[in-house]
Design a protein around this motif. Structure first.
Motif, PDB file in Angstrom:
ATOM      1  N   GLY A  50       0.570  -1.245  -0.156  1.00 46.90           N
ATOM      2  CA  GLY A  50       0.132  -0.325  -0.511  1.00 46.90           C
ATOM      3  C   GLY A  50       0.834   1.344   0.107  1.00 46.90           C
ATOM      4  O   GLY A  50       1.800   1.450   0.212  1.00 46.90           O
ATOM      5  N   SER A  51       0.199   2.901   0.013  1.00 42.40           N
ATOM      6  CA  SER A  51       1.258   3.922  -0.547  1.00 42.40           C
ATOM      7  C   SER A  51       0.956   4.537   1.173  1.00 42.40           C
ATOM      8  O   SER A  51       0.183   4.028   2.382  1.00 42.40           O
ATOM      9  N   PRO A  52       2.292   4.840   1.604  1.00 43.51           N
ATOM     10  CA  PRO A  52       2.347   5.023   2.913  1.00 43.51           C
ATOM     11  C   PRO A  52       2.058   6.604   3.261  1.00 43.51           C
ATOM     12  O   PRO A  52       1.654   6.984   2.446  1.00 43.51           O
ATOM     13  N   ALA A  53       1.667   6.518   4.660  1.00 40.44           N
ATOM     14  CA  ALA A  53       0.623   7.559   4.678  1.00 40.44           C
ATOM     15  C   ALA A  53       1.588   9.209   4.563  1.00 40.44           C
ATOM     16  O   ALA A  53       3.380   8.999   4.970  1.00 40.44           O
ATOM     17  N   GLY A  54       0.758  10.102   4.463  1.00 41.46           N
ATOM     18  CA  GLY A  54       1.121  10.892   3.891  1.00 41.46           C
ATOM     19  C   GLY A  54       2.105  10.953   3.112  1.00 41.46           C
ATOM     20  O   GLY A  54       3.046  12.112   2.278  1.00 41.46           O
ATOM     21  N   ARG A 405      12.839  -1.549   7.603  1.00 40.72           N
ATOM     22  CA  ARG A 405      13.364  -0.091   6.906  1.00 40.72           C
ATOM     23  C   ARG A 405      12.109   0.462   6.142  1.00 40.72           C
ATOM     24  O   ARG A 405      11.403  -0.179   4.945  1.00 40.72           O
ATOM     25  N   PRO A 406      11.705   0.930   6.048  1.00 41.98           N
ATOM     26  CA  PRO A 406      10.481   1.952   5.090  1.00 41.98           C
ATOM     27  C   PRO A 406      10.949   1.632   3.785  1.00 41.98           C
ATOM     28  O   PRO A 406      11.836   1.658   3.312  1.00 41.98           O
ATOM     29  N   PRO A 407       9.518   1.554   2.508  1.00 43.58           N
ATOM     30  CA  PRO A 407       9.746   1.688   1.553  1.00 43.58           C
ATOM     31  C   PRO A 407      10.135   2.864   0.694  1.00 43.58           C
ATOM     32  O   PRO A 407       9.993   3.997   1.408  1.00 43.58           O
ATOM     33  N   ARG A 408       9.941   2.329  -0.678  1.00 43.54           N
ATOM     34  CA  ARG A 408      10.255   3.728  -0.385  1.00 43.54           C
ATOM     35  C   ARG A 408       8.891   5.430  -1.392  1.00 43.54           C
ATOM     36  O   ARG A 408       8.451   4.416  -1.695  1.00 43.54           O
ATOM     37  N   ARG A 409      10.006   5.736  -2.227  1.00 46.16           N
ATOM     38  CA  ARG A 409       8.440   6.896  -2.481  1.00 46.16           C
ATOM     39  C   ARG A 409       7.644   5.643  -3.792  1.00 46.16           C
ATOM     40  O   ARG A 409       8.354   5.145  -4.176  1.00 46.16           O
TER      41      ARG A 409
END
Length: 539
Positions: A50-54, A405-409
Motif C-alpha cells: 500500500g502507499s505510506p501515509a503522507g 526499513r521504510p519502502p521507497r516513495r
C-alpha cells in the motif's frame, strides 16, 4: 451488523504501490472500463505494501502478509478479485525486496508472490478471481509450476498478455485454455485523452522539461543499462544530431533515473528530462508527443503505440516481454539488441516522419471482450451476494511501521481518478489509530530477539567484510606484482625475440657464405696448393 446492499466491488490486486509507471496504469483503465459496463462500481486497488501515509498520492490499499484468513476476509468484501497485469508471476517473493527497497525478509514475510499466484487460495471457491493478463517472465520450475497449475485450475478466468507467457504455462503443464489478451494499457487514451496530455506537455515545456520543437526522441533505460549510456549517446549524436533527446524515468524502481543521468552526461550537449517525481500523466504526455520513443520499457512502447507514435525497443538482454510485444504488434524490426542498431532504426523513422497511424482496433476489441467477461462475472456475484463496504480497518495501514526499513516513495504518482476508482480515502478514529500503532509496536517488540540476532549477524558480517577487505587488498597487491612480473616477462620475451631474429640473420649469412666458391676454396688450403703445383708442371 447485517450486510448492506452495495455496488459491485472489484478488489484489484497488483504492484500498484510500486514506483512503476506501467503498474499504476492498470487500475486506471480497469476502473474506467468496468464503470462503462457496470455503471455504479467500486474498484479498490490493493498492493502488497500500500502507499505510506503522507505520500503525495495514496495510490493503493495495503494487502499485508498473505494468510488464508486475510485472503478470506478480502473474499467477503469483493464481488470479484482482479489480479494483474504486469510481470508479477514469480515464485520467489524476495525479489520484490529490491524493487520496494525493503528487506528481502520482509518481502518473504508478506508473501508477495502468493498474492499474485495463489491470490485467495481456498477462498477462491467463494469469490471469483481473474488473472488479468499478467506476464510470465521466466520458465517455471517444478515447485512453482505445480503452484501455478493448481492456481490456474480453479481460476474463474485466466489470461496472459503475450504468446511467450502462454507457452510458458503450457510448458509448466497447465492444461486448461488460457487466452492471450493484450495489455490493458493499450486503452490508456480512453482514460487520458490526447488533448489533456497536450496541455500537460505545455506545462512541461513552460518548466523547461520538454523541448519546444522537434524532432523529439524520448529515451529511457534502467540501471542495469548504465554501461550502454556512452555508446547510446555517441550513436544519438552521430546518427540523429538534430534530435531533441528527452529522458523519462518510466520505472524508478528499476533505477531509470541513474541511466538518465548517465546518458545526459555522455551526450555532452543539451538534453531535456521529465523529473523523476513528475506525475504519471507527465510521463504519458512526454511519450505521446514524441516523434519516437526509444527504450527498454514495455509500457513506454505500449503508450507510444496507443497514441499513434513510433517506438523502438532497446533490448540488450532479450527480454521475453519485449519479444512478446514484437510478436503481438508484428514489429520485430523495431527491436534491437545494441544501441547503434536501435538508433539507426530511430534515424529511419525520423527520416519519413513520426506518425505511423497504427491500427489498434483489433487489439482494443480483444481487450474489450475481456472486460465484458469480467463485468459479467462481477455482476453475477454482486447480484447474488451482499457485500460489506471496505473500511479503514480492512487495510493493513500500519504495515510500514513493522518493516525493517521504510519502502521507497511511490513515484511517479497518479493524479487521475476515473469514475469507479476508490483509493484509500478513509481516516481512522483516534482509537482505531492508537490500537493500530500499538499492534505494530507489539509486533516489533515480539521481534526483539530476532532483532538481536540480526545485530549479532551484522557484527559477524562486518567482521567478515573486514577480513575480505584485507584479503582483497592482499590480492590487489599480488595482482600488481603479477602485472609487473608479466610486464617484465613480456619485455624479456621481446628481447629474446629480437635476439632470435638476429641469430637467424647471422645463421643465414653464415650459410650463404659457406655455399660460396670462395669459401669452398679457402676452406681447404692444402688442396689449393696441390692444385697450384699441378698447374705449374703443365708444359
Amino acid at each position: 451488523m447485517p450486510s448492506q446492499p452495495h455496488p459491485a466491488t472489484i478488489i484489484h490486486i497488483g504492484a500498484f504501490d510500486l514506483a512503476s509507471y506501467g503498474d499504476q496504469i492498470f487500475p486506471l483503465v480497469a476502473a474506467h472500463e468496468l464503470a462503462r459496463r457496470l455503471g455504479e462500481v467500486e474498484v479498490l486497488p490493493f498492493g502488497p505494501l500500500g502507499s505510506p501515509a503522507g505520500a503525495g498520492s495514496v495510490t493503493s490499499w495495503s494487502l499485508g502478509p498473505w494468510s488464508p484468513e486475510r485472503a478470506a476476509a478480502l473474499a467477503r468484501r469483493a464481488s470479484l478479485v482482479l489480479c494483474g497485469g504486469g510481470e508479477i508471476v514469480h515464485g520467489d517473493a524476495t525479489i520484490y525486496g529490491h524493487f520496494y527497497r525493503i528487506d528481502p525478509r520482509d518481502a518473504a514475510r508478506l508473501g508477495v508472490d502468493r498474492w499474485y499466484i495463489e491470490v485467495l487460495g481456498a477462498a477462491e471457491a467463494s469469490c471469483p478471481v481473474v488473472w488479468h493478463s499478467p506476464g510470465i517472465p521466466l520458465d517455471l520450475d517444478g515447485a512453482d509450476a505445480a503452484r501455478v497449475r493448481a492456481a490456474v485450475a480453479v481460476r474463474a478466468l485466466a489470461t496472459v498478455r503475450d504468446e511467450p507467457s502462454r507457452r510458458r504455462l503450457e510448458a509448466a503443464g497447465v492444461d486448461r485454455a488460457v487466452d492471450v489478451v493484450p495489455d490493458s494499457a493499450f486503452l490508456l487514451p480512453r482514460v487520458l485523452p490526447a488533448d489533456s496530455l497536450a496541455r500537460r506537455r505545455a506545462q512541461l515545456r513552460a518548466a523547461g522539461h520538454y523541448p519546444a520543437d522537434g524532432p523529439v526522441v524520448v529515451v529511457q533505460g534502467n540501471g542495469t543499462m548504465r554501461g550502454l549510456a556512452t555508446e547510446l549517446a555517441q550513436a544519438l549524436r552521430e546518427l540523429v544530431p538534430d534530435a531533441r533527446v528527452t529522458t523519462a524515468s518510466v520505472s524508478p524502481c528499476h533505477d531509470d533515473g541513474l541511466f538518465a543521468e548517465e546518458l545526459s552526461r555522455a551526450l555532452g550537449q543539451r538534453s531535456w528530462s521529465v523529473p523523476d517525481d513528475a506525475p504519471l500523466e507527465s510521463i504519458a504526455a512526454a511519450i505521446a508527443g514524441a516523434d519516437c520513443f526509444l527504450g527498454v520499457s514495455l509500457h513506454g512502447a505500449i503508450t507510444a503505440r496507443a497514441y499513434g507514435r513510433p517506438h523502438v525497443t532497446l533490448d540488450p538482454f532479450g527480454q521475453a516481454k519485449l519479444r512478446g510485444l514484437a510478436e503481438l504488434l508484428d514489429t520485430r524490426d523495431a527491436r534491437a539488441a545494441d544501441p547503434a542498431a536501435a538508433v539507426r532504426r530511430v534515424q529511419s523513422i525520423l527520416a519519413v516522419g513520426a506518425s505511423i497511424a497504427p491500427d489498434n482496433n483489433g487489439l482494443e476489441a480483444r481487450i474489450d471482450a475481456h472486460f465484458d467477461r469480467i463485468a459479467e462475472l462481477a455482476a453475477q456475484r454482486a447480484g447474488a451476494t451482499a457485500i460489506e463496504p471496505m473500511t479503514w480497518a480492512d487495510t493493513a495501514t500500519p504495515l510500514h511501521l513493522t518493516l525493517r526499513r521504510p519502502p521507497r516513495r511511490v513515484d511517479p504518482s497518479v493524479e487521475t481518478t476515473p469514475a469507479g476508482l476508490r483509493r484509500p480515502d478513509l481516516a481512522p478514529t483516534f482509537d482505531e489509530l492508537s490500537a493500530a500503532v500499538e499492534r505494530a509496536l507489539a509486533e516489533n517488540r515480539a521481534r526483539a530477539p530476532e532483532a538481536t540476532s540480526d545485530h549479532d549477524e551484522l557484527v559477524r558480517l562486518r567482521g567478515e567484510a573486514t577480513d575480505l577487505r584485507g584479503a582483497i587488498a592482499h590480492l590487489e597487491g599480488q595482482l600488481r606484482h603479477d602485472t609487473e612480473l608479466e610486464a617484465t616477462v613480456a619485455s624479456l620475451r621481446d628481447q629474446l625475440g629480437k635476439t632470435e631474429q638476429e641469430r637467424d640473420r647471422l645463421a643465414s649469412a653464415v650459410e650463404s657464405a659457406r655455399s660460396s666458391r670462395i669459401f669452398r676454396m679457402t676452406r681447404h688450403p692444402s688442396a689449393l696448393r696441390d692444385a697450384d703445383s699441378a698447374e705449374d708442371s703443365v708444359p
